[in-house]
Design a protein around this motif. Structure first.
Motif, PDB file in Angstrom:
ATOM      1  N   GLU A 249       1.006  -1.231  -0.042  1.00  0.00           N
ATOM      2  CA  GLU A 249      -0.019  -0.159  -0.174  1.00  0.00           C
ATOM      3  C   GLU A 249       0.998   1.344   0.009  1.00  0.00           C
ATOM      4  O   GLU A 249       1.778   1.202   0.844  1.00  0.00           O
ATOM      5  N   ILE A 250       0.361   2.272  -0.843  1.00  0.00           N
ATOM      6  CA  ILE A 250       1.407   3.299  -1.013  1.00  0.00           C
ATOM      7  C   ILE A 250       0.539   4.586  -0.969  1.00  0.00           C
ATOM      8  O   ILE A 250      -0.346   4.931  -1.338  1.00  0.00           O
ATOM      9  N   ASN A 251       1.061   5.554  -0.178  1.00  0.00           N
ATOM     10  CA  ASN A 251       0.423   6.934   0.055  1.00  0.00           C
ATOM     11  C   ASN A 251       0.442   7.496  -1.073  1.00  0.00           C
ATOM     12  O   ASN A 251       1.620   7.711  -1.828  1.00  0.00           O
ATOM     13  N   VAL A 252      -0.661   8.514  -1.438  1.00  0.00           N
ATOM     14  CA  VAL A 252      -0.510   9.279  -2.831  1.00  0.00           C
ATOM     15  C   VAL A 252      -0.557  10.724  -2.496  1.00  0.00           C
ATOM     16  O   VAL A 252      -0.564  11.583  -3.148  1.00  0.00           O
ATOM     17  N   ASP A 253      -0.473  11.047  -1.215  1.00  0.00           N
ATOM     18  CA  ASP A 253      -0.629  12.455  -0.740  1.00  0.00           C
ATOM     19  C   ASP A 253       0.315  12.585   0.788  1.00  0.00           C
ATOM     20  O   ASP A 253       0.653  11.449   1.111  1.00  0.00           O
ATOM     21  N   SER A 254       0.275  13.813   1.298  1.00  0.00           N
ATOM     22  CA  SER A 254       1.044  13.859   2.450  1.00  0.00           C
ATOM     23  C   SER A 254       0.192  14.295   3.494  1.00  0.00           C
ATOM     24  O   SER A 254       0.571  14.815   4.482  1.00  0.00           O
ATOM     25  N   LYS A 255      -1.088  13.776   3.514  1.00  0.00           N
ATOM     26  CA  LYS A 255      -2.073  14.046   4.594  1.00  0.00           C
ATOM     27  C   LYS A 255      -2.225  12.904   5.424  1.00  0.00           C
ATOM     28  O   LYS A 255      -3.100  13.021   6.387  1.00  0.00           O
ATOM     29  N   ASN A 256      -1.381  11.949   5.719  1.00  0.00           N
ATOM     30  CA  ASN A 256      -1.638  10.850   6.598  1.00  0.00           C
ATOM     31  C   ASN A 256      -0.745  11.209   7.847  1.00  0.00           C
ATOM     32  O   ASN A 256      -0.262  10.252   8.332  1.00  0.00           O
ATOM     33  N   GLU A 257      -0.702  12.459   8.268  1.00  0.00           N
ATOM     34  CA  GLU A 257      -0.180  12.792   9.752  1.00  0.00           C
ATOM     35  C   GLU A 257      -0.722  13.702  10.225  1.00  0.00           C
ATOM     36  O   GLU A 257      -1.481  14.882   9.680  1.00  0.00           O
ATOM     37  N   ILE A 258      -0.563  14.010  11.525  1.00  0.00           N
ATOM     38  CA  ILE A 258      -1.175  15.116  12.295  1.00  0.00           C
ATOM     39  C   ILE A 258      -0.096  15.431  13.400  1.00  0.00           C
ATOM     40  O   ILE A 258       0.412  14.567  14.072  1.00  0.00           O
ATOM     41  N   ASN A 259       0.349  16.559  13.423  1.00  0.00           N
ATOM     42  CA  ASN A 259       1.595  17.233  14.029  1.00  0.00           C
ATOM     43  C   ASN A 259       2.762  16.446  14.066  1.00  0.00           C
ATOM     44  O   ASN A 259       3.450  15.973  14.978  1.00  0.00           O
ATOM     45  N   GLY A 260       3.067  16.012  12.875  1.00  0.00           N
ATOM     46  CA  GLY A 260       4.281  15.100  12.420  1.00  0.00           C
ATOM     47  C   GLY A 260       3.957  13.595  12.927  1.00  0.00           C
ATOM     48  O   GLY A 260       5.073  12.800  12.785  1.00  0.00           O
ATOM     49  N   ILE A 261       2.965  13.176  13.514  1.00  0.00           N
ATOM     50  CA  ILE A 261       2.791  11.779  13.653  1.00  0.00           C
ATOM     51  C   ILE A 261       2.244  10.966  12.394  1.00  0.00           C
ATOM     52  O   ILE A 261       1.055  11.476  12.308  1.00  0.00           O
ATOM     53  N   GLU A 262       2.891  10.157  11.937  1.00  0.00           N
ATOM     54  CA  GLU A 262       2.285   9.637  10.902  1.00  0.00           C
ATOM     55  C   GLU A 262       1.540   8.328  10.742  1.00  0.00           C
ATOM     56  O   GLU A 262       2.031   7.294  11.724  1.00  0.00           O
ATOM     57  N   PHE A 263       0.598   8.121  10.078  1.00  0.00           N
ATOM     58  CA  PHE A 263       0.034   6.915  10.109  1.00  0.00           C
ATOM     59  C   PHE A 263       0.508   6.163   8.800  1.00  0.00           C
ATOM     60  O   PHE A 263       0.575   6.542   7.693  1.00  0.00           O
ATOM     61  N   GLU A 264       1.237   5.037   9.228  1.00  0.00           N
ATOM     62  CA  GLU A 264       1.733   4.211   8.109  1.00  0.00           C
ATOM     63  C   GLU A 264       1.132   3.222   7.509  1.00  0.00           C
ATOM     64  O   GLU A 264       0.242   2.569   8.144  1.00  0.00           O
ATOM     65  N   SER A 265       1.065   3.153   6.292  1.00  0.00           N
ATOM     66  CA  SER A 265       0.624   2.265   5.266  1.00  0.00           C
ATOM     67  C   SER A 265       1.318   0.893   5.223  1.00  0.00           C
ATOM     68  O   SER A 265       2.509   0.984   5.676  1.00  0.00           O
ATOM     69  N   ASN A 266       0.914  -0.355   5.074  1.00  0.00           N
ATOM     70  CA  ASN A 266       1.610  -1.313   5.097  1.00  0.00           C
ATOM     71  C   ASN A 266       2.394  -1.562   3.953  1.00  0.00           C
ATOM     72  O   ASN A 266       1.901  -1.590   2.736  1.00  0.00           O
ATOM     73  N   LYS A 267       3.615  -1.860   3.901  1.00  0.00           N
ATOM     74  CA  LYS A 267       4.686  -1.965   2.849  1.00  0.00           C
ATOM     75  C   LYS A 267       4.084  -3.554   2.285  1.00  0.00           C
ATOM     76  O   LYS A 267       4.507  -3.844   1.332  1.00  0.00           O
ATOM     77  N   LEU A 268       3.688  -4.391   3.258  1.00  0.00           N
ATOM     78  CA  LEU A 268       3.544  -5.745   2.668  1.00  0.00           C
ATOM     79  C   LEU A 268       2.090  -6.071   3.277  1.00  0.00           C
ATOM     80  O   LEU A 268       2.066  -6.055   4.502  1.00  0.00           O
ATOM     81  N   ASN A 269       1.237  -6.043   2.447  1.00  0.00           N
ATOM     82  CA  ASN A 269      -0.130  -6.247   2.985  1.00  0.00           C
ATOM     83  C   ASN A 269      -0.894  -7.352   2.351  1.00  0.00           C
ATOM     84  O   ASN A 269      -0.485  -7.883   1.051  1.00  0.00           O
ATOM     85  N   TYR A 270      -2.011  -8.079   2.907  1.00  0.00           N
ATOM     86  CA  TYR A 270      -2.863  -8.931   2.403  1.00  0.00           C
ATOM     87  C   TYR A 270      -4.176  -8.853   2.640  1.00  0.00           C
ATOM     88  O   TYR A 270      -4.519  -8.182   3.694  1.00  0.00           O
ATOM     89  N   ILE A 271      -5.212  -9.116   1.971  1.00  0.00           N
ATOM     90  CA  ILE A 271      -6.564  -9.153   1.944  1.00  0.00           C
ATOM     91  C   ILE A 271      -7.027 -10.544   1.909  1.00  0.00           C
ATOM     92  O   ILE A 271      -6.761 -11.221   0.800  1.00  0.00           O
ATOM     93  N   LEU A 272      -8.043 -11.109   2.697  1.00  0.00           N
ATOM     94  CA  LEU A 272      -8.764 -12.280   2.620  1.00  0.00           C
ATOM     95  C   LEU A 272     -10.033 -11.624   2.765  1.00  0.00           C
ATOM     96  O   LEU A 272     -10.486 -11.050   3.475  1.00  0.00           O
ATOM     97  N   ALA A 273     -10.967 -12.256   1.591  1.00  0.00           N
ATOM     98  CA  ALA A 273     -12.302 -11.804   1.507  1.00  0.00           C
ATOM     99  C   ALA A 273     -13.017 -13.016   0.915  1.00  0.00           C
ATOM    100  O   ALA A 273     -12.622 -14.062   0.313  1.00  0.00           O
ATOM    101  N   LEU A 274     -14.384 -13.035   0.951  1.00  0.00           N
ATOM    102  CA  LEU A 274     -15.124 -14.033   0.606  1.00  0.00           C
ATOM    103  C   LEU A 274     -16.305 -13.164  -0.067  1.00  0.00           C
ATOM    104  O   LEU A 274     -17.444 -12.548   0.626  1.00  0.00           O
ATOM    105  N   HIS A 275     -16.674 -13.277  -1.483  1.00  0.00           N
ATOM    106  CA  HIS A 275     -17.828 -12.689  -2.102  1.00  0.00           C
ATOM    107  C   HIS A 275     -18.823 -13.333  -2.546  1.00  0.00           C
ATOM    108  O   HIS A 275     -18.321 -14.836  -2.637  1.00  0.00           O
ATOM    109  N   ILE A 276     -19.948 -13.156  -2.469  1.00  0.00           N
ATOM    110  CA  ILE A 276     -21.224 -13.843  -2.992  1.00  0.00           C
ATOM    111  C   ILE A 276     -21.642 -13.197  -4.100  1.00  0.00           C
ATOM    112  O   ILE A 276     -21.862 -11.949  -4.297  1.00  0.00           O
TER     113      ILE A 276
END
Length: 200
Positions: A160-187
């Motif tokens: 997952e890659i950030n596309v803007d610089s809005k993922n922080e408040i007061n210099g505290i960054e919300f980190e996206s997952n460099k390696l991510n996975y999703i499990l799902a079940l669609h009907i």
């Protein structure tokens, strides 16, 4: 918005059927129950033309709350909480091993997330966007004979890659997952169409 997407998909399908001889196409609609359980929604439309029966294309729109228990430890330790996935989108390509579009498939997909998250120490929120390219694999299974209802469990892996610089408040960054996975079940439910072009 969902109604507009469904209407647009049907228009695209109608246009794609024009000018083809004796062809068979498949249109499917899929729901992911998990976002509905979490107070959101997830609707997908999938289309496969008869000329390429082993390939399907899908687009999704979804929205969901995200339980704090599912946040990464690094983000929870920083005080982040109450993440919400606002209206977001995804596109998929599926490659099947058979022309019936059943069983195992694999292919690339790209998710566009619009997120909102709160920093507990400041009681303020920020909104930002990420992109999540990934490789997906799944299995389409029709459990009922003569009924085109199916289940589609799948897993994807990507970064997952950030596309803007809005993922922080007061210099505290919300980190996206460099390696991510999703499990799902669609009907899902599939519809088959045949068209005939009038001879000239």
């Amino acid at each position: 918005m969902i109604k507009q997407i469904l209407t647009s998909a049907l228009v695209v399908l109608s246009l794609s059927l024009m000018g083809q001889n004796e062809t068979k196409h498949q249109l499917s609609i899929e729901l992911d129950p998990a976002p509905f359980i979490l107070g959101g929604y997830s609707v997908s439309l999938k289309y496969s033309p008869d000329k390429t029966p082993k390939i399907a294309y899908m687009a999704s729109i979804y929205q969901s709350d995200f339980p704090d228990e599912m946040l990464t430890k690094a983000n929870k330790d920083k005080g982040w909480k109450d993440m919400k996935i606002k209206t977001s989108y995804a596109t998929f390509a599926e490659f099947y091993l058979n022309k019936e579009r059943k069983g195992f498939y694999f292919g690339p997909s790209v998710f566009w997330y619009n997120k909102s998250v709160e920093l507990e120490t400041t009681n303020s929120r920020t909104e930002f966007s990420t992109i999540y390219p990934n490789i997906r694999a799944g299995y389409v299974w029709y459990p009922l004979r003569n009924i085109d209802l199916y289940v589609n469990p799948w897993i994807n892996i990507g970064s997952e890659i950030n596309v803007d610089s809005k993922n922080e408040i007061n210099g505290i960054e919300f980190e996206s997952n460099k390696l991510n996975y999703i499990l799902a079940l669609h009907i899902g439910y599939s519809f088959n169409f045949k068209t005939n072009k009038a001879s000239r």
